[in-house]
Design a protein around this motif. Structure first.
Motif, PDB file in Angstrom:
ATOM      1  N   LEU A 160      -8.058  33.671  50.895  1.00  0.00           N
ATOM      2  CA  LEU A 160      -7.730  32.743  49.809  1.00  0.00           C
ATOM      3  C   LEU A 160      -6.598  33.275  48.938  1.00  0.00           C
ATOM      4  CD1 LEU A 160     -11.258  31.480  48.723  1.00  0.00           C
ATOM      5  CD2 LEU A 160      -9.476  30.216  49.945  1.00  0.00           C
ATOM      6  N   MET A 161      -6.567  34.577  48.713  1.00  0.00           N
ATOM      7  CA  MET A 161      -5.467  35.154  47.946  1.00  0.00           C
ATOM      8  C   MET A 161      -4.150  34.979  48.684  1.00  0.00           C
ATOM      9  SD  MET A 161      -6.869  38.585  45.997  1.00  0.00           S
ATOM     10  CE  MET A 161      -6.567  39.607  47.366  1.00  0.00           C
ATOM     11  N   ALA A 162      -4.183  35.111  50.005  1.00  0.00           N
ATOM     12  CA  ALA A 162      -2.957  34.944  50.785  1.00  0.00           C
ATOM     13  C   ALA A 162      -2.506  33.492  50.782  1.00  0.00           C
ATOM     14  CB  ALA A 162      -3.177  35.425  52.211  1.00  0.00           C
ATOM     15  N   LEU A 163      -3.442  32.565  50.846  1.00  0.00           N
ATOM     16  CA  LEU A 163      -3.076  31.148  50.905  1.00  0.00           C
ATOM     17  C   LEU A 163      -2.649  30.594  49.552  1.00  0.00           C
ATOM     18  CD1 LEU A 163      -5.854  29.800  53.289  1.00  0.00           C
ATOM     19  CD2 LEU A 163      -3.479  30.317  53.842  1.00  0.00           C
ATOM     20  N   CYS A 164      -3.222  31.083  48.474  1.00  0.00           N
ATOM     21  CA  CYS A 164      -2.930  30.553  47.144  1.00  0.00           C
ATOM     22  C   CYS A 164      -1.895  31.380  46.387  1.00  0.00           C
ATOM     23  CB  CYS A 164      -4.209  30.490  46.313  1.00  0.00           C
ATOM     24  SG  CYS A 164      -5.438  29.385  47.000  1.00  0.00           S
TER      25      CYS A 164
ATOM     26  N   GLU B 257       7.119  35.204  47.498  1.00  0.00           N
ATOM     27  CA  GLU B 257       8.120  34.640  48.394  1.00  0.00           C
ATOM     28  C   GLU B 257       8.150  35.370  49.725  1.00  0.00           C
ATOM     29  OE1 GLU B 257      11.879  34.483  46.491  1.00  0.00           O
ATOM     30  OE2 GLU B 257      11.079  33.484  44.725  1.00  0.00           O
ATOM     31  N   GLY B 258       7.817  36.631  49.729  1.00  0.00           N
ATOM     32  CA  GLY B 258       7.845  37.423  50.960  1.00  0.00           C
ATOM     33  C   GLY B 258       6.593  37.224  51.789  1.00  0.00           C
ATOM     34  N   ARG B 259       6.677  37.616  53.042  1.00  0.00           N
ATOM     35  CA  ARG B 259       5.534  37.479  53.957  1.00  0.00           C
ATOM     36  C   ARG B 259       4.768  38.774  54.157  1.00  0.00           C
ATOM     37  NH1 ARG B 259       4.421  32.411  53.874  1.00  0.00           N
ATOM     38  NH2 ARG B 259       6.121  31.066  54.520  1.00  0.00           N
ATOM     39  N   VAL B 260       5.274  39.865  53.595  1.00  0.00           N
ATOM     40  CA  VAL B 260       4.623  41.159  53.809  1.00  0.00           C
ATOM     41  C   VAL B 260       3.225  41.160  53.202  1.00  0.00           C
ATOM     42  CG1 VAL B 260       4.777  43.640  53.338  1.00  0.00           C
ATOM     43  CG2 VAL B 260       6.827  42.348  53.911  1.00  0.00           C
ATOM     44  N   GLU B 261       3.073  40.578  52.034  1.00  0.00           N
ATOM     45  CA  GLU B 261       1.759  40.529  51.389  1.00  0.00           C
ATOM     46  C   GLU B 261       0.769  39.728  52.232  1.00  0.00           C
ATOM     47  OE1 GLU B 261       4.533  39.472  49.886  1.00  0.00           O
ATOM     48  OE2 GLU B 261       4.920  40.880  48.264  1.00  0.00           O
TER      49      GLU B 261
END
Length: 74
Positions: free
Chosen positions: A34-38, A42-46
């Motif tokens: 959920l943290m990744a989706l919400c 801007e970066g994709r590393v997280e």
């Protein structure tokens, strides 16, 4: 006194609760997803790290369940 009692580790005296550990791992994995989706980054590393850690948690829970079902863990 020490010669009469067997030497054991502290974690052998009181085993933990397996079910609560599994529930905690699954809830943590869902929270990471959920943290990744919400997230607003801007970066994709997280996103890669969050999804990777969530997948690792779920793999550990599934692996533990399979090993216990097959009798390889007590």
């Amino acid at each position: 006194m020490a010669g009469d009692e067997p030497v054991t580790a502290p974690d052998q005296h009181k085993p933990g609760h397996r079910k609560s550990g599994r529930i905690g791992a699954v809830v943590s994995a869902v929270a990471l997803v959920l943290m990744a989706l919400c997230g607003t980054e801007e970066g994709r590393v997280e996103h890669i790290w969050l999804f990777g850690i969530a997948a690792l948690l779920l793999a550990i829970v599934i692996g533990d369940a399979v090993l216990r079902r097959n009798g390889l863990r007590s």
